[in-house]
Design a protein around this motif. Structure first.
Motif, short mmCIF file in Angstrom:
data_model
loop_
_atom_site.label_atom_id
_atom_site.label_comp_id
_atom_site.label_asym_id
_atom_site.label_seq_id
_atom_site.Cartn_x
_atom_site.Cartn_y
_atom_site.Cartn_z
N LYS A 58 0.82 -1.21 0.00
CA LYS A 58 0.00 0.00 0.00
C LYS A 58 0.86 1.27 0.00
O LYS A 58 0.47 2.29 -0.56
N PHE A 59 2.02 1.17 0.65
CA PHE A 59 2.89 2.34 0.80
C PHE A 59 3.56 2.76 -0.51
O PHE A 59 3.52 3.94 -0.88
N TRP A 60 4.19 1.80 -1.22
CA TRP A 60 5.01 2.17 -2.38
C TRP A 60 4.24 2.85 -3.51
O TRP A 60 4.75 3.82 -4.10
N PRO A 61 3.02 2.42 -3.83
CA PRO A 61 2.29 3.18 -4.87
C PRO A 61 2.04 4.64 -4.45
O PRO A 61 2.16 5.55 -5.28
N LEU A 62 1.71 4.85 -3.18
CA LEU A 62 1.50 6.23 -2.70
C LEU A 62 2.80 7.02 -2.75
O LEU A 62 2.82 8.17 -3.20
N PHE A 63 3.87 6.42 -2.28
CA PHE A 63 5.16 7.09 -2.24
C PHE A 63 5.64 7.44 -3.65
O PHE A 63 6.07 8.57 -3.90
N ASN A 64 5.54 6.48 -4.56
CA ASN A 64 6.00 6.72 -5.94
C ASN A 64 5.18 7.81 -6.63
O ASN A 64 5.73 8.65 -7.34
N ALA A 65 3.87 7.79 -6.41
CA ALA A 65 3.01 8.83 -7.00
C ALA A 65 3.36 10.20 -6.43
O ALA A 65 3.43 11.20 -7.17
N PHE A 66 3.60 10.25 -5.12
CA PHE A 66 3.98 11.51 -4.48
C PHE A 66 5.31 12.02 -5.03
O PHE A 66 5.44 13.20 -5.40
N GLU A 67 6.30 11.15 -5.11
CA GLU A 67 7.62 11.54 -5.62
C GLU A 67 7.52 12.05 -7.05
O GLU A 67 8.14 13.05 -7.39
N GLU A 68 6.74 11.36 -7.87
CA GLU A 68 6.61 11.74 -9.27
C GLU A 68 5.94 13.11 -9.41
O GLU A 68 6.39 13.97 -10.16
N LYS A 69 4.86 13.31 -8.66
CA LYS A 69 4.15 14.59 -8.72
C LYS A 69 5.03 15.73 -8.21
O LYS A 69 5.08 16.82 -8.80
N GLN A 70 5.74 15.47 -7.13
CA GLN A 70 6.64 16.47 -6.56
C GLN A 70 7.73 16.83 -7.58
O GLN A 70 8.04 18.01 -7.77
N GLN A 71 8.28 15.82 -8.22
CA GLN A 71 9.33 16.06 -9.21
C GLN A 71 8.78 16.85 -10.40
O GLN A 71 9.45 17.75 -10.92
N ASP A 72 7.57 16.52 -10.82
CA ASP A 72 6.95 17.25 -11.94
C ASP A 72 6.78 18.73 -11.60
O ASP A 72 7.07 19.59 -12.42
N ILE A 73 6.29 19.00 -10.40
CA ILE A 73 6.09 20.39 -9.98
C ILE A 73 7.42 21.13 -9.98
O ILE A 73 7.53 22.24 -10.51
#
Length: 157
Positions: A58-73
Motif C-alpha cells: 500500500k505504501f510504495w504506490p502512494l510514495f511513488n506517485a507523491f515523488e513523481e508529482k513532486q518532481q513534476d512540480i
C-alpha cells in the motif's frame, strides 16, 4: 566533383553523429545513476521503516506517485523560475516583475506543501504515525548520506 560533394556531406553527417553520441551516452549514464539512486533509496527506506508486506504493497504506490508529482512540480515550475533568473536578467527585472515572480514561486512552494500534507494524510490510512515519522527521518538521512558520498567523491578527484 559530385563525389567530392558527396564525401564532404557524408563526412559532415558522420561528424555530427559522432558529436551527438557522447551527449546521448551522458544522458543514458545520468538516467542510470538516477535509477541507481532510486533503488538505493527504496532499499534504505524499506530497511528503516521495517515495512510488512501488506504495508509495503500500500505504501510504495502512494510514495511513488507523491515523488513523481513532486518532481513534476519542481521540474515544471521552480526550474523555469530559476532559468529566468540568470545573473544578467535579474538586474533587468522591474520591481513589478520581481514581485510577480516571487508570488509565483510562493504559490509553487505552497503547492508542494499541500501535496506533502495530502501525502501524509493518505499515509495515515496505511502506516502507523511512528512509521510516518521514521519515513521523514529516513528521507533526510538518505539525502545526507548521498550528499556526503558526493562530497567525498568530489574531494577524492
Amino acid at each position: 566533383m559530385k563525389n567530392y560533394k558527396f564525401i564532404t556531406v557524408l563526412f559532415l553527417l558522420l561528424s555530427i553523429c559522432s558529436f551527438a553520441q557522447p551527449g546521448g551516452r551522458f544522458r543514458e549514464r545520468l538516467n542510470e545513476k538516477k535509477d541507481q539512486i532510486k533503488a538505493l533509496k527504496i532499499a534504505f527506506i524499506t530497511n528503516e521503516l521495517e515495512l510488512t508486506p501488506d504495508e509495503a504493497s500500500k505504501f510504495w504506490p502512494l510514495f511513488n506517485a507523491f515523488e513523481e508529482k513532486q518532481q513534476d512540480i519542481r521540474k515544471q515550475k521552480l526550474k523555469s523560475y530559476m532559468d529566468r533568473l540568470d545573473d544578467n536578467s535579474m538586474d533587468k527585472l522591474s520591481e513589478k516583475e520581481a514581485t510577480n515572480m516571487l508570488s509565483q514561486m510562493e504559490s509553487t512552494e505552497d503547492e508542494l506543501y499541500q501535496l506533502k500534507k495530502k501525502f501524509v494524510s493518505n499515509l495515515k490510512g496505511v502506516l502507523p504515525s511512528v512509521k510516518i515519522l521514521k519515513l521523514k527521518k529516513a528521507e533526510e538521512e538518505f539525502s545526507k548520506k548521498l550528499l556526503q558520498q558526493y562530497r567525498d567523491k568530489k574531494v577524492g578527484r
